[in-house]
Design an enzyme around this catalytic site. Structure first.
Site, PDB file in Angstrom:
ATOM      1  N   THR A  32       0.845  -1.203   0.000  1.00  0.00           N
ATOM      2  CA  THR A  32       0.000   0.000   0.000  1.00  0.00           C
ATOM      3  C   THR A  32       0.877   1.247   0.000  1.00  0.00           C
ATOM      4  OG1 THR A  32      -1.497  -1.312   1.380  1.00  0.00           O
ATOM      5  CG2 THR A  32      -2.085   0.990   1.038  1.00  0.00           C
ATOM      6  N   ASP A  84       1.240   4.921   6.641  1.00  0.00           N
ATOM      7  CA  ASP A  84       1.659   3.517   6.592  1.00  0.00           C
ATOM      8  C   ASP A  84       0.445   2.612   6.382  1.00  0.00           C
ATOM      9  OD1 ASP A  84       3.251   1.262   6.783  1.00  0.00           O
ATOM     10  OD2 ASP A  84       4.094   1.798   8.735  1.00  0.00           O
ATOM     11  N   GLY A  85       0.705   1.431   5.917  1.00  0.00           N
ATOM     12  CA  GLY A  85      -0.345   0.424   5.772  1.00  0.00           C
ATOM     13  C   GLY A  85      -0.594  -0.295   7.092  1.00  0.00           C
ATOM     14  N   ALA A  86      -1.440  -1.332   7.045  1.00  0.00           N
ATOM     15  CA  ALA A  86      -1.731  -2.127   8.243  1.00  0.00           C
ATOM     16  C   ALA A  86      -2.227  -3.506   7.797  1.00  0.00           C
ATOM     17  CB  ALA A  86      -2.785  -1.446   9.107  1.00  0.00           C
ATOM     18  N   LYS A  97       0.258  -4.361  12.854  1.00  0.00           N
ATOM     19  CA  LYS A  97       1.173  -4.098  11.753  1.00  0.00           C
ATOM     20  C   LYS A  97       2.345  -5.077  11.841  1.00  0.00           C
ATOM     21  CE  LYS A  97       2.454  -0.150  10.608  1.00  0.00           C
ATOM     22  NZ  LYS A  97       2.406  -0.718   9.253  1.00  0.00           N
ATOM     23  N   GLU A 106       8.474   1.077  12.104  1.00  0.00           N
ATOM     24  CA  GLU A 106       7.220   1.777  11.783  1.00  0.00           C
ATOM     25  C   GLU A 106       6.641   2.455  13.024  1.00  0.00           C
ATOM     26  OE1 GLU A 106       5.736  -0.991   8.056  1.00  0.00           O
ATOM     27  OE2 GLU A 106       5.247  -1.630  10.071  1.00  0.00           O
TER      28      GLU A 106
END
Ligand code: 5RP
Length: 218
Positions: A32, A84-86, A97, A106
């Protein structure tokens, strides 16, 4: 592009709009975030970034983004925003995460930012968190740490860029606050992939062609 990737791209593009020229930006890790890097590069704004992984750093630089060090006392110490994505987001805003094993860095980058924005495709929203919860463990005393944790599996991946051993908690996650406290208090656990709701400003989630912002704090 498959439907999930289209959603990841849409969420990433919506989050990129939150970034303004002159900002210091924390860049997460994962597919992502790959779409985020492209969206930031496409905006041609003047930003300074720090990265949470060598993979992100390499891709960001290849797209023309300026990436600074986040290491050492001379590294950047404050960020305006981190994105950030997850892997999972629950209704209370607890987040797991670390699917890409970058959760320790992160979390450091998210904590250094005024605003932490999470970007996900819709299937990452879950009614209850479930295992695995990624861990980064100190190599020193590893066997003892594993024995203390009991329900844990080593992940078959290289150590983190900081030398940590990547593993996954495979036990009960029904009380994320209690589990986060237990993991944080376990000697040898460098960090875990549970992010408390008070870390995250919002989750930008895309479902089909619709993107919405779920406000977690502020
Ligand atoms: C990496 C992460 C990623 O943000 C998470 O695993 C989501 O990845 P993707 O965007 O590829 O679905 O926490 O450590």
């Amino acid at each position: 592009m498959n439907p999930t990737d289209l959603e990841k791209q849409a969420a990433a593009q919506a989050a990129a709009e939150l970034v303004e020229s002159g900002m210091r930006v924390g860049l997460g890790t994962g597919s992502t975030v790959g779409f985020l890097l492209q969206a930031l590069a496409d905006r041609s704004i003047s930003i300074e970034c720090v990265s949470t992984s060598p993979q992100t750093e390499q891709l960001a630089r290849s797209l023309g983004l300026v990436v600074h060090s986040f290491s050492g006392v001379d590294g950047i110490g404050h960020l305006d925003i981190a994105i950030d994505g997850a892997d999972q987001v629950d209704p209370a805003g607890w987040i797991i995460k670390g699917g890409g094993a970058a959760h320790t860095r992160e979390k450091c980058v998210a904590a250094a930012a005024d605003r932490f924005i999470v970007i996900v495709s819709h299937e990452k929203l879950v009614s209850r968190l479930s295992a695995p919860v990624p861990l980064e463990l100190l190599n020193f005393g590893l066997a003892a740490t594993l024995a203390n944790l009991e329900t844990v599996q080593l992940r078959d991946v290289p150590p983190s860029p900081d030398g940590g051993i990547i593993a996954d908690w495979t036990g009960d996650v029904s009380d994320p606050e209690a589990l986060a406290a237990t993991l944080s208090a376990t000697p040898g656990v460098i960090d875990h992939g549970l992010f408390a709701p008070d870390m995250t400003e919002r989750v930008v989630v895309a479902q089909g062609t619709t993107t919405r912002h779920i406000m977690i704090k502020g």
